[in-house]
Design a protein around this motif. Structure first.
Motif, PDB file in Angstrom:
ATOM      1  N   THR A 114      -5.604  -7.223   3.146  1.00 29.63           N
ATOM      2  CA  THR A 114      -7.080  -7.827   3.901  1.00 29.63           C
ATOM      3  C   THR A 114      -6.776  -9.058   4.568  1.00 29.63           C
ATOM      4  O   THR A 114      -7.971  -9.314   5.229  1.00 29.63           O
ATOM      5  CB  THR A 114      -8.080  -7.666   2.599  1.00 29.63           C
ATOM      6  N   ASN A 116      -1.027  -9.230   1.618  1.00 32.04           N
ATOM      7  CA  ASN A 116      -2.249  -9.101   1.251  1.00 32.04           C
ATOM      8  C   ASN A 116      -2.891  -8.305   2.296  1.00 32.04           C
ATOM      9  O   ASN A 116      -3.078  -8.641   3.650  1.00 32.04           O
ATOM     10  CB  ASN A 116      -3.079 -10.306   1.152  1.00 32.04           C
ATOM     11  N   SER A 145      -5.768  -1.358 -10.019  1.00 32.30           N
ATOM     12  CA  SER A 145      -6.300  -2.053  -9.263  1.00 32.30           C
ATOM     13  C   SER A 145      -6.148  -3.456  -9.433  1.00 32.30           C
ATOM     14  O   SER A 145      -6.163  -4.319 -10.596  1.00 32.30           O
ATOM     15  CB  SER A 145      -7.846  -1.789  -9.432  1.00 32.30           C
ATOM     16  N   GLY A 146      -6.326  -4.213  -8.176  1.00 30.11           N
ATOM     17  CA  GLY A 146      -5.812  -5.560  -8.296  1.00 30.11           C
ATOM     18  C   GLY A 146      -4.337  -6.134  -7.960  1.00 30.11           C
ATOM     19  O   GLY A 146      -4.042  -7.323  -7.733  1.00 30.11           O
ATOM     20  N   SER A 147      -3.474  -5.039  -8.085  1.00 31.55           N
ATOM     21  CA  SER A 147      -2.273  -5.195  -7.576  1.00 31.55           C
ATOM     22  C   SER A 147      -1.920  -5.211  -6.135  1.00 31.55           C
ATOM     23  O   SER A 147      -2.462  -4.201  -5.443  1.00 31.55           O
ATOM     24  CB  SER A 147      -1.140  -4.283  -8.204  1.00 31.55           C
ATOM     25  N   CYS A 148      -1.128  -6.013  -5.402  1.00 29.26           N
ATOM     26  CA  CYS A 148      -1.040  -5.761  -4.122  1.00 29.26           C
ATOM     27  C   CYS A 148      -0.304  -4.287  -3.846  1.00 29.26           C
ATOM     28  O   CYS A 148      -0.395  -3.769  -2.581  1.00 29.26           O
ATOM     29  CB  CYS A 148      -0.006  -6.923  -3.487  1.00 29.26           C
ATOM     30  N   SER A 190      -1.017  -1.244  -5.006  1.00 31.86           N
ATOM     31  CA  SER A 190      -1.882  -0.264  -5.020  1.00 31.86           C
ATOM     32  C   SER A 190      -3.029  -0.585  -4.022  1.00 31.86           C
ATOM     33  O   SER A 190      -4.044  -0.063  -4.182  1.00 31.86           O
ATOM     34  CB  SER A 190      -2.178   0.098  -6.348  1.00 31.86           C
ATOM     35  N   GLN A 191      -3.179  -1.920  -3.200  1.00 33.29           N
ATOM     36  CA  GLN A 191      -4.166  -2.233  -2.540  1.00 33.29           C
ATOM     37  C   GLN A 191      -4.967  -1.071  -1.798  1.00 33.29           C
ATOM     38  O   GLN A 191      -6.087  -1.345  -1.603  1.00 33.29           O
ATOM     39  CB  GLN A 191      -3.787  -3.458  -1.951  1.00 33.29           C
ATOM     40  N   ASP A 210       3.232   1.389   0.526  1.00 35.24           N
ATOM     41  CA  ASP A 210       3.665   0.364  -0.190  1.00 35.24           C
ATOM     42  C   ASP A 210       5.319   0.064  -0.199  1.00 35.24           C
ATOM     43  O   ASP A 210       6.085   0.793  -0.022  1.00 35.24           O
ATOM     44  CB  ASP A 210       3.468   0.653  -1.992  1.00 35.24           C
ATOM     45  N   ASP A 232      -7.913   0.623  -3.134  1.00 36.25           N
ATOM     46  CA  ASP A 232      -9.315  -0.207  -3.133  1.00 36.25           C
ATOM     47  C   ASP A 232      -9.882  -0.376  -1.681  1.00 36.25           C
ATOM     48  O   ASP A 232     -10.945  -0.250  -1.711  1.00 36.25           O
ATOM     49  CB  ASP A 232      -8.955  -1.650  -3.773  1.00 36.25           C
ATOM     50  N   ILE A 233      -9.028  -0.524  -0.712  1.00 40.23           N
ATOM     51  CA  ILE A 233      -9.574  -0.852   0.693  1.00 40.23           C
ATOM     52  C   ILE A 233     -10.313   0.436   1.107  1.00 40.23           C
ATOM     53  O   ILE A 233     -11.186   0.396   1.667  1.00 40.23           O
ATOM     54  CB  ILE A 233      -8.276  -1.224   1.654  1.00 40.23           C
TER      55      ILE A 233
END
Length: 380
Positions: free
Chosen positions: A180, A178, A242-245, A247-248, A325, A251-252
């Motif tokens: 974040t 994660n 989006s929501g997958s670790c 491709s995170q 990734d 989003d960040i």
């Protein structure tokens, strides 16, 4: 007569005291004999302070911790060799205390000509989905880190792994994937490895970069956010929404992940079609595949995609670990300023990004990159 009675009373009292002390000593001896000894790897550890003497000396070499799954585990006080059963925790150890790492992914050992760290030569390949327990036991590590993600991992996995590894302590870590929430994991593993100051320094850099990027992109209006497609595989037709670790970082860094497809809760890489990508019309494509970047500009269908038309297809740097990734560990921290710069170069200029990348390599990989070396890394 009165003196005789007084002496009889005194003798009786003394006898009672002696008998009482004998009973107490017998009870204490039985309690010590029945108490279980604290052994490395055991989660059933006494919460009381050990008595002075031989018992305390025997346990001075061990300490009891609460791992990130809430398990009580007894580990050596001074840890010198650890193994991991999956790539994300491996990246943490690699950066916190590389000299203590006894296993590392093959793909992370032979990709770079740079002197990226002093890694132990006692290597055992970490497999995806399987672990060579016999090889792990033969290496006699002080402990083994395993990934135990809140709400995702089977709670029984730790106990099963502990059973297979015998007396070798199994320590659970959370949020290793994660981007974040790397902070608590860095600090926890730094404490276990005996390098809390190193962990604090790495966490300070991570928190600073994460906060700066998230704060700046929060002000970008939705209609001005960059539409991003994450292309995986040689043909670019596997992705993670989006929501997958995996491709995170999109989003960040304030991008909009255009992939409107199912989220694969396993290893990811949902298969899609070129037609879908045409419908999604990404402004920018990030890929981990050198094969894909080598063919995408010559493909007549891909040439219809805005990102390809504007030559905004970017290959992720990957030495010694990928910046974006796979594995989705702390190796991706440097990918935060890199991705932010790709999406919003006016907000995150190249000079800023290059300074952040050099600082990351200095702190996490113990290497001071020259401008030429950084440029070489960016070329893929």
């Amino acid at each position: 007569m009165e003196n005789k009675i007084s002496w009889m009373v005194v003798v009786a009292l003394l006898a009672a005291i002696v008998c009482g002390m004998y009973v107490v000593l017998v009870e204490l001896n039985n309690a010590v004999a029945e108490a279980p000894a604290a052994m490395p790897g055991s989660s059933a550890v006494s919460e009381s302070t050990p008595p002075s003497g031989q018992f305390a000396e025997q346990n001075a070499s061990y300490r009891t911790i609460t791992d990130m799954a809430g398990r009580r585990v007894t580990i050596p006080a001074n840890v010198s060799l650890v193994l991991c059963t999956s790539p994300p925790p491996t990246t943490f150890v690699y950066m916190l205390a590389p000299e203590k790492l006894g296993n590392v992914e093959i793909s992370a050992t032979n990709q770079s000509g740079l002197n990226l760290s002093s890694i132990s030569t006692r290597l055992t390949t970490t497999g995806r989905g399987s672990t060579n327990y016999e090889a792990y036991i033969a290496m006699s590590p002080d402990l083994v880190f395993i990934l135990c993600e809140s709400g995702l991992s089977d709670p029984g996995t730790a106990d099963l792994t502990q059973e297979k590894l015998g007396t070798i302590p199994v320590v659970c870590v959370d949020n290793a994937r994660n981007a974040t929430m790397y902070g608590p994991t860095l600090l926890f593993m730094g404490d276990v490895l005996g390098v809390p100051d190193v962990a604090a320094g790495l966490n300070a850099y991570y928190q600073s970069v994460l906060t700066e990027v998230q704060t700046k992109v929060a002000a970008i209006p939705e209609e001005k956010r960059v539409q991003v497609y994450y292309a995986e595989g040689a043909n670019g037709l596997s992705t993670d929404p989006s929501g997958s670790c995996h491709s995170q970082l999109i989003d960040i860094c304030g991008g909009i992940n255009v992939a409107d497809c199912a989220l694969d809760s396993g290893s990811g890489m949902t298969e899609v079609t070129k037609e879908l990508v045409l419908v999604w019309k990404p402004d920018l494509i990030i890929t981990t595949s050198k094969e894909f970047t080598g063919q995408v500009y010559d493909d007549t269908v891909w040439q219809l995609v805005p990102a390809v038309q504007n030559r905004r297809v970017y290959l992720t740097p990957n030495k010694p670990y990928n910046w974006f990734d796979r594995p989705p560990g702390v190796n991706r921290i440097v990918g935060i300023p890199w991705t932010a710069h790709l999406l919003y170069p006016d907000l995150f200029p190249e000079e800023w990004f290059r300074a952040k990348a050099k600082e990351f390599y200095h702190l996490f990989y113990h290497v001071d990159l020259s401008d030429e070396e950084l440029t070489l890394l960016l070329s893929g």
